[in-house]
Motif scaffolding. Structure first.
Motif, PDB file in Angstrom:
ATOM      1  N   SER A   1       0.833  -1.205   0.000  1.00 17.48           N
ATOM      2  CA  SER A   1       0.000   0.000   0.000  1.00 17.48           C
ATOM      3  C   SER A   1       0.868   1.255   0.000  1.00 17.48           C
ATOM      4  CB  SER A   1      -0.926   0.001   1.218  1.00 17.48           C
ATOM      5  OG  SER A   1      -0.171  -0.054   2.424  1.00 17.48           O
ATOM      6  N   HIS A   2       2.058   1.151   0.586  1.00 18.29           N
ATOM      7  CA  HIS A   2       2.984   2.294   0.586  1.00 18.29           C
ATOM      8  C   HIS A   2       3.377   2.656  -0.841  1.00 18.29           C
ATOM      9  CE1 HIS A   2       6.305   4.956   1.532  1.00 18.29           C
ATOM     10  NE2 HIS A   2       7.122   4.181   0.830  1.00 18.29           N
ATOM     11  N   HIS A   3       3.639   1.633  -1.652  1.00 15.37           N
ATOM     12  CA  HIS A   3       3.972   1.893  -3.048  1.00 15.37           C
ATOM     13  C   HIS A   3       2.813   2.591  -3.753  1.00 15.37           C
ATOM     14  CE1 HIS A   3       7.302  -1.411  -3.318  1.00 15.37           C
ATOM     15  NE2 HIS A   3       7.741  -0.269  -2.821  1.00 15.37           N
ATOM     16  N   GLY A   4       1.591   2.216  -3.390  1.00 16.01           N
ATOM     17  CA  GLY A   4       0.427   2.863  -3.992  1.00 16.01           C
ATOM     18  C   GLY A   4       0.385   4.343  -3.671  1.00 16.01           C
ATOM     19  N   THR A   5       0.690   4.688  -2.424  1.00 16.63           N
ATOM     20  CA  THR A   5       0.700   6.095  -2.009  1.00 16.63           C
ATOM     21  C   THR A   5       1.770   6.877  -2.754  1.00 16.63           C
ATOM     22  OG1 THR A   5      -0.068   5.471   0.206  1.00 16.63           O
ATOM     23  CG2 THR A   5       0.946   7.647  -0.035  1.00 16.63           C
ATOM     24  N   VAL A   6       2.963   6.293  -2.841  1.00 20.79           N
ATOM     25  CA  VAL A   6       4.073   6.948  -3.540  1.00 20.79           C
ATOM     26  C   VAL A   6       3.742   7.116  -5.022  1.00 20.79           C
ATOM     27  CG1 VAL A   6       6.485   6.715  -4.241  1.00 20.79           C
ATOM     28  CG2 VAL A   6       5.800   6.109  -1.913  1.00 20.79           C
ATOM     29  N   THR A   7       3.149   6.074  -5.606  1.00 19.02           N
ATOM     30  CA  THR A   7       2.809   6.112  -7.027  1.00 19.02           C
ATOM     31  C   THR A   7       1.772   7.184  -7.315  1.00 19.02           C
ATOM     32  OG1 THR A   7       3.284   3.757  -7.250  1.00 19.02           O
ATOM     33  CG2 THR A   7       1.936   4.752  -8.964  1.00 19.02           C
ATOM     34  N   ASN A   8       0.763   7.290  -6.457  1.00 16.17           N
ATOM     35  CA  ASN A   8      -0.276   8.305  -6.644  1.00 16.17           C
ATOM     36  C   ASN A   8       0.312   9.710  -6.612  1.00 16.17           C
ATOM     37  OD1 ASN A   8      -2.379   6.487  -6.891  1.00 16.17           O
ATOM     38  ND2 ASN A   8      -2.828   6.469  -4.700  1.00 16.17           N
ATOM     39  N   ALA A   9       1.203   9.939  -5.657  1.00 16.26           N
ATOM     40  CA  ALA A   9       1.814  11.263  -5.531  1.00 16.26           C
ATOM     41  C   ALA A   9       2.666  11.576  -6.759  1.00 16.26           C
ATOM     42  CB  ALA A   9       2.661  11.318  -4.265  1.00 16.26           C
ATOM     43  N   ARG A  10       3.416  10.579  -7.203  1.00 11.22           N
ATOM     44  CA  ARG A  10       4.279  10.768  -8.375  1.00 11.22           C
ATOM     45  C   ARG A  10       3.440  11.001  -9.629  1.00 11.22           C
ATOM     46  NH1 ARG A  10       7.046   7.842 -12.329  1.00 11.22           N
ATOM     47  NH2 ARG A  10       9.202   8.545 -12.639  1.00 11.22           N
ATOM     48  N   ALA A  11       2.369  10.230  -9.764  1.00  9.79           N
ATOM     49  CA  ALA A  11       1.493  10.376 -10.930  1.00  9.79           C
ATOM     50  C   ALA A  11       0.844  11.756 -10.954  1.00  9.79           C
ATOM     51  CB  ALA A  11       0.421   9.289 -10.919  1.00  9.79           C
ATOM     52  N   GLY A  12       0.513  12.270  -9.768  1.00  7.40           N
ATOM     53  CA  GLY A  12      -0.097  13.597  -9.697  1.00  7.40           C
ATOM     54  C   GLY A  12       0.830  14.673 -10.227  1.00  7.40           C
ATOM     55  N   ARG A  13       2.101  14.567  -9.878  1.00  4.80           N
ATOM     56  CA  ARG A  13       3.074  15.558 -10.355  1.00  4.80           C
ATOM     57  C   ARG A  13       3.255  15.454 -11.870  1.00  4.80           C
ATOM     58  NH1 ARG A  13       5.764  13.632  -5.683  1.00  4.80           N
ATOM     59  NH2 ARG A  13       7.199  12.381  -6.957  1.00  4.80           N
ATOM     60  N   ILE A  14       3.317  14.216 -12.353  1.00  5.67           N
ATOM     61  CA  ILE A  14       3.502  14.014 -13.794  1.00  5.67           C
ATOM     62  C   ILE A  14       2.257  14.448 -14.559  1.00  5.67           C
ATOM     63  CG2 ILE A  14       3.860  12.275 -15.592  1.00  5.67           C
ATOM     64  CD1 ILE A  14       5.463  10.659 -13.540  1.00  5.67           C
ATOM     65  N   ARG A  15       1.088  14.161 -13.987  1.00  4.93           N
ATOM     66  CA  ARG A  15      -0.169  14.479 -14.669  1.00  4.93           C
ATOM     67  C   ARG A  15      -0.308  15.981 -14.908  1.00  4.93           C
ATOM     68  NH1 ARG A  15      -3.128  11.824 -11.566  1.00  4.93           N
ATOM     69  NH2 ARG A  15      -3.340   9.925 -12.811  1.00  4.93           N
ATOM     70  N   LYS A  16       0.142  16.775 -13.962  1.00  9.42           N
ATOM     71  CA  LYS A  16       0.068  18.229 -14.134  1.00  9.42           C
ATOM     72  C   LYS A  16       0.870  18.666 -15.353  1.00  9.42           C
ATOM     73  CE  LYS A  16      -0.594  19.350  -9.235  1.00  9.42           C
ATOM     74  NZ  LYS A  16      -0.007  20.001  -8.028  1.00  9.42           N
ATOM     75  N   HIS A  17       2.027  18.059 -15.519  1.00  8.80           N
ATOM     76  CA  HIS A  17       2.892  18.428 -16.636  1.00  8.80           C
ATOM     77  C   HIS A  17       2.292  17.983 -17.969  1.00  8.80           C
ATOM     78  CE1 HIS A  17       6.728  19.205 -18.714  1.00  8.80           C
ATOM     79  NE2 HIS A  17       6.495  18.074 -19.364  1.00  8.80           N
ATOM     80  N   TYR A  18       1.655  16.797 -17.956  1.00  7.63           N
ATOM     81  CA  TYR A  18       1.151  16.233 -19.202  1.00  7.63           C
ATOM     82  C   TYR A  18      -0.316  16.576 -19.479  1.00  7.63           C
ATOM     83  CZ  TYR A  18       5.218  13.385 -20.304  1.00  7.63           C
ATOM     84  OH  TYR A  18       6.470  12.969 -20.669  1.00  7.63           O
TER      85      TYR A  18
END
Length: 240
Positions: free
Chosen positions: A172-189
């Motif tokens: 579940s920790h990986h899920g939290t990290v992935t969500n945060a990372r995806a959010g940053r990338i999503r803003k750019h894309y």
């Protein structure tokens, strides 16, 4: 018998031959090291083999994995080793360009590469391109990234190759990290994604695949299974 991986049917025939060969020895393969000694599992091995190998020089025993046999060994032991050797899958590195003529490897942008070291970036670039090529060749609509970790592969497949991806990880920790990372990338894309017709990556709450497996109804099209580092028994688990 000579086996080949030239076609899917030939590869399956080879795999089935390996399964049939290993089946009688499954109790030994499945046993834990402690049980091997506690239950004296070596007693289940052919007595002729044990009597022969127990007195064999170490230098000859070290040659066993290479399929080297000795003339004085029992016939059944020699046949076992030679058959085993004939079933070994090839370890030569394949020519990706020959296997996937439409393969095009693209460099990952600095935004997608955030958090990756050079080794990880290289691995993700190559595997993402391979997954994209395979998906196109078989007409797959969905990629299942098993053991997705922090989502490096899944996010490259989604944002760079516009593939629909289901990312699965037991942590579940990986899920939290992935969500945060995806959010940053999503803003750019975001702007780029609006102009094209991307498939959105669902990263909310990565689930423990053993506890909450995806419903079969979710997968109505063909799938491509992928794993960046399918260590241990993950590869076997993926295929079950």
């Amino acid at each position: 018998m000579a086996y080949s991986c030239n076609t899917a049917n030939e590869t399956l025939e080879w795999i089935n031959a390996i399964i049939a060969f290993l089946k009688p020895f499954k109790p030994l393969m499945d046993a834990h090291v402690v049980n091997f000694f506690k239950d004296k599992l070596w007693e289940s091995i052919d007595k002729q083999w044990m009597d022969c190998l127990c007195v064999e020089p170490v230098k000859n025993l070290l040659k066993l994995p290479s399929g080297v046999i000795q003339d004085h060994w029992p016939t059944s032991l020699k046949e076992f080793i030679l058959t085993l050797r004939s079933l070994v899958l090839p370890r030569d590195q394949g020519d990706l360009r020959m296997m996937l003529p439409d393969l095009h490897t693209n460099s990952i942008s600095s935004v997608l590469a955030q958090g990756m070291n050079l080794k990880k970036k290289h691995e993700v670039e190559i595997l993402a391109a391979i997954v994209k090529s395979v998906a196109e060749s078989v007409g797959a609509q969905t990629i299942v990234d098993v053991g997705a970790g922090q989502g490096y592969l899944a996010q490259v497949l989604t944002f760079q190759y516009q593939l629909s991806v289901v990312a699965i990880d037991a942590s579940s920790h990986h899920g939290t990290v992935t969500n945060a990372r995806a959010g940053r990338i999503r803003k750019h894309y975001a702007a780029k994604m609006r102009k094209s017709h991307p498939n959105k990556l669902s990263l909310e709450g990565l689930q423990d695949v053993g506890t909450h497996p995806p419903c079969k109804s979710e997968f109505k099209s063909s799938l491509v299974l992928a794993g960046l580092h399918a260590c241990g028994d993950l590869s076997v688990t993926m295929l079950r």
